[in-house]
Design an enzyme around this catalytic site. Structure first.
Site, short mmCIF file in Angstrom:
data_model
loop_
_atom_site.label_atom_id
_atom_site.label_comp_id
_atom_site.label_asym_id
_atom_site.label_seq_id
_atom_site.Cartn_x
_atom_site.Cartn_y
_atom_site.Cartn_z
CG HIS A 363 -1.96 -0.99 1.25
ND1 HIS A 363 -3.22 -0.79 0.77
CD2 HIS A 363 -1.94 -2.26 1.68
CE1 HIS A 363 -3.95 -1.89 0.92
NE2 HIS A 363 -3.18 -2.80 1.48
CE LYS A 546 -6.13 13.96 0.58
NZ LYS A 546 -6.20 12.85 -0.35
NE ARG A 547 -2.86 7.54 6.29
CZ ARG A 547 -1.67 7.26 5.76
NH1 ARG A 547 -0.57 7.36 6.50
NH2 ARG A 547 -1.54 6.87 4.52
CE LYS A 552 -2.09 10.54 3.10
NZ LYS A 552 -2.82 9.73 2.10
CB THR A 654 -10.02 4.92 -0.85
OG1 THR A 654 -9.53 5.27 0.44
CG2 THR A 654 -9.32 3.66 -1.35
CE LYS A 658 -13.59 5.94 1.20
NZ LYS A 658 -12.64 5.96 2.33
#
Ligand code: NBG
Length: 809
Positions: A363, A546-547, A552, A654, A658
């Site tokens: 992952h 998100k985290r 990111k 993901t 969504k």
């Protein structure tokens, strides 16, 4: 076969009146009270039990069908499951949502108040854990015999709070009031060993003489399928001291702490999810957790295998064990140990069985995220497993030398043991060597794994590598999260079939051109913003959930916000598009750089709020403690989805799926699953920016990347960074700016201009409301591919090769 009737039990009714009777009966017999004196907690627990009873009956039938079929099972091993709240889901899946609410009202209870006591299980953290939950949901929905194995943590990752804008972590005591969704199964408890040493016995065989004994006590939660009678389970292990771990003589002597020392030590194993690993003891605890999970689970898998089978050579025919990332990789040497040391199989046969049984999902792409363990600690904790790993390694490296004679460097890179600068066990290498299939989680990710992170292995065994693009549960992330949009879609498509066949959403495409439909679409989005209640529902709701991680790039979004703030201040009175920017997410407690970013976001939010010239156009909100519950409120309200990682770093994402499914437009880089989303929804309905992976890698690895050059050449960027450095935002966040100017690991400054320009395009697009709505509808209509049902079908055809088992009514 109707097991309930077969056992002479009254079938559970499907009317509200019958549900009400069962509620009263559960209240009376299980809580020992009546509706007149029940507390809300009593009512909640009783509601949960009454719903659960409906699923328990299906569960019993499922178990009977599985037993009769003796099928090939999927066993999913995962350190985390981000399940989300259970009540609403289980009411939907048991078809009791309507009758339950009527029954509660009949009894004078407020459904919203009672349901409000349902607690989100603290068993997961981020994308990896939520993917595990979505896959379990899809497997049950597709009637695949499957069990998820995990740890029953007493405390979840942590509860996030802000104090002066800083993240503070509080314990997430999610079972404080108990957990009505859980079935304890103490009879299936397992014994797990740690430490000790190895010896050669009288037959010349290696034996592990362990030094510590811990009990693993299982319980399970139900994993119902949607629109089917299948109910699978997720089995969770909780650590306990053995009965001899309580020292009565010390207790009698008043040494109360010492008396329970051993038990406390044992129970620490399942205390928290991802304990801080910045200390030696923290790292050892994590390794202990991993071994605890696999040791308990493998013994349980073998117990289940033996119920119907006796020949070990059938084991892989009946069993596929999917390793969710490297956390459960110890299952490979543990199965070898069980087969060779305990069952007396030959090494070669055991190894052949092992390799056929396991599959591994990776992952990540970040090399630093591939787990390794210091040899010294590993050897102390699991001496026999290290010997087994050495032997696997010896044979494996012989194969490598055979294939690539003289390539010493390759052997060094591929070894299961890292030699320099210190000796460590490489878990990802072990996971590739000990499995029959390895997969990435989006096309780009799977390609990059083969080209970079796991390249040597892909050269050795090209056929072992697969791609399975992630997916999400449409039940959880549109049907439950967005009931109004779901009703609109069902009305438009004429049935609810799309929930279990998401490709049917393509039927919405023509409606994108229907003005009346667009206006209803708009009304739903607006109502969802009102439900969320975090900003003007007419503003563009721009979300980054998100985290927190530097790759990111929440910091990139922040630079855009500051730029917009400056523009509004410098040029007041223009027709700015009002935006509500919404962040949510947690930073790992020891990840200081990410915590600095959180603090700076809160400071910028407060600064903007206090500035009446800017606040009508720009608002930054950051609700604390992001989880599935909060996500399910935010996602349906989003207009814009921020997926802005440095290309080549996000394995899949993901949340991107969504949000697109719920009609948000993505602004994103060509990273992870963004690429596949854009391919499907169309480049016109997606705001693309930034360096692609080859360009980003070239710039990063070229050796002459200078973030400062971007700062010097771009006045708006300079203005934004200077404002941070000058302490304009409550004096905080200088570390963030310094890190960006100093090294900027994730090329934030290189992508800044392209990002800000793309945001300007977003503003232009927003002003054309009808066009925006059209794009929004097309995002939903074209997101069907991202159903977790499709993901599970891909796993089945590529890797698992299992068949469904129908559960008959
Ligand atoms: C995450 C990746 C995401 C991916 C999910 C599920 C971890 C360690 N990895 O990109 O960062 O979508 O896994 O595959 O949580």
């Amino acid at each position: 076969m109707d097991v309930r009737n077969g056992m002479g039990l009254r079938p559970l009714g499907t009317s509200a009146a019958e549900f009400e009777q069962d509620l009263l009966s559960n209240l009376y017999y299980r809580r020992g009270t009546t509706v007149e004196s029940a507390s809300t907690q009593d009512a909640y627990e009783t509601l949960a039990l009454t719903v659960r009873d409906r699923l328990a009956e299906r569960r019993v039938r499922t178990a009977a069908a599985h037993y009769a079929a003796n099928p090939r099972w999927v066993y999913y091993l995962s350190a985390e499951y981000l399940l989300g709240k259970q009540l609403e889901q289980n009411m939907l899946y048991s078809g009791t949502d309507r009758i339950a609410r009527i029954a509660l009202q009949q009894l004078g209870l407020d459904p919203a108040e009672v349901e409000g006591l349902d607690v989100e299980p603290g068993l997961g953290n981020g994308g990896l854990g939520r993917l595990a939950a979505c896959l379990l949901d899809a497997m049950a929905t597709l009637d695949i015999p499957a069990v998820g194995y995990g740890i029953r943590y007493d405390f979840g990752i942590f509860k996030q709070d802000f104090q002066d804008g800083k993240q503070v972590e509080r314990p997430d005591d999610w079972t404080f009031q108990g957990n009505p969704w859980e079935f304890p199964a103490p009879d299936d408890r397992q014994t797990v060993f740690f430490y000790g040493h190895t010896e050669v016995d009288e037959h010349g065989k290696k034996q592990w003489i362990p030094g510590e004994v811990v009990l693993g006590e299982p319980s399970h939660m139900l994993v119902p399928g949607h629109g089917t009678d299948t109910v699978n389970i997720v089995r969770l292990w909780r650590a306990r001291g053995s009965s001899s771990s309580f020292d009565l003589s010390r207790f009698s002597a008043g040494q109360y702490a010492e008396a329970v020392d051993e038990a406390v030590h044992a129970e620490n194993i399942s205390k928290v999810l991802y304990p801080d690993d910045s200390t030696d003891s923290g790292r050892e605890l994590r390794l202990k957790q991993q071994y605890f999970l696999v040791s308990c689970s493998l013994r349980d898998i073998i117990r289940r295998f033996r119920l119907r089978n006796s020949d070990w050579s059938d084991f892989p025919k009946k069993t596929v064990i999917q390793l969710n990332d490297t956390h459960p990789t110890l299952a490979i040497p543990e199965l070898m140990r069980l087969l060779v040391d305990e069952e007396g199989l030959s090494w070669d046969l055991a190894w052949a069985l092992c390799k056929q049984t396991f599959a591994y999902t990776c992952h990540t792409l970040l090399p630093e995220a591939l787990e390794t363990w210091a040899i010294g600690m590993f050897e102390r904790l699991l001496p026999r497993h290290l010997e087994i790993i050495y032997r696997i390694n010896e044979e494996f490296l012989a194969e490598v030398r055979d294939r690539f004679p003289g390539d010493v460097d390759r052997v060094r890179r591929m070894s299961l043991i890292q030699e320099e600068p210190e000796r460590r066990v490489r878990m990802a290498n072990l996971a590739v060597v000990g499995t029959q299939a390895v997969n990435g989680v989006a096309e780009l990710h799977s390609d990059l794994l083969k080209e970079t992170t796991l390249r040597d292995f892909a050269e050795l065994w090209p056929a072992k590598f697969h791609n399975v693009t992630n997916g999400i549960s449409p039940r959880r992330f549109i049907k439950l999260a967005n009931p109004t949009l779901s009703s609109l879609i069902t009305e438009a498509l004429g049935s609810e079939a799309w929930i279990n066949d998401l490709s049917l959403l393509s039927g919405l495409e023509p409606l994108a051109d229907d003005a009346a439909f667009r206006s209803r679409w708009k009304a739903v989005k607006r109502a969802n913003k009102e439900r969320l209640g975090l900003g003007d529902p007419d503003s563009l709701t721009d979300v980054m959930i998100k985290r927190f991680h530097e790759y990111k790039r929440q910091q990139l979004k922040l630079l855009h916000i500051i730029t917009q703030y400056h523009r509004i201040k410098q040029n007041p009175g223009q027709a700015y598009v009002p935006r509500t920017v919404l962040f949510a997410g947690k930073a790992a407690p020891a990840y200081h750089a990410a915590k600095h970013i959180i603090r700076l976001i809160n400071a910028v939010a407060a600064t903007i709020d206090a500035d009446p010239a800017v606040s009508p156009y720009l608002k930054v909100v950051f609700p604390a403690n992001y989880n599935v519950t909060l996500g399910s409120l935010i996602i349906p309200a989003a207009d814009l989805s921020e997926q802005i990682s440095m290309a080549g770093k996000e394995a899949s994402g993901t949340g991107n799926m969504k949000l697109a499914l719920n009609g948000a437009l993505t602004i994103g880089t060509l990273d992870g699953a963004n690429i596949e989303i854009r391919d499907r929804v169309g480049g016109d309905n997606f705001f693309l920016f930034g360096l692609d992976t080859p360009a980003a890698l070239a710039l990063r690895n070229g050796g002459d990347y200078s973030p400062r050059a971007y700062y010097e050449q771009d006045p708006e960027l300079r203005h934004a960074l200077d404002a941070i450095l000058d302490g304009k935002f409550l004096g905080v966040g200088r570390e963030v700016a310094e890190s960006l100017l100093g090294w900027d690991e994730y090329l934030t400054l290189a992508d800044y201009r392209s990002y800000v320009d793309a945001q300007d395009e977003v503003d232009v697009a927003w002003k054309d409301e009808e066009q925006w709505l059209r794009k929004s509808i097309l995002n939903t209509a074209r997101s069907g591919f991202f159903s977790a049902d499709r993901t599970v079908r891909d796993y089945i055809s590529e890797i698992w090769h299992v068949n469904p088992v129908q559960v008959k009514h």
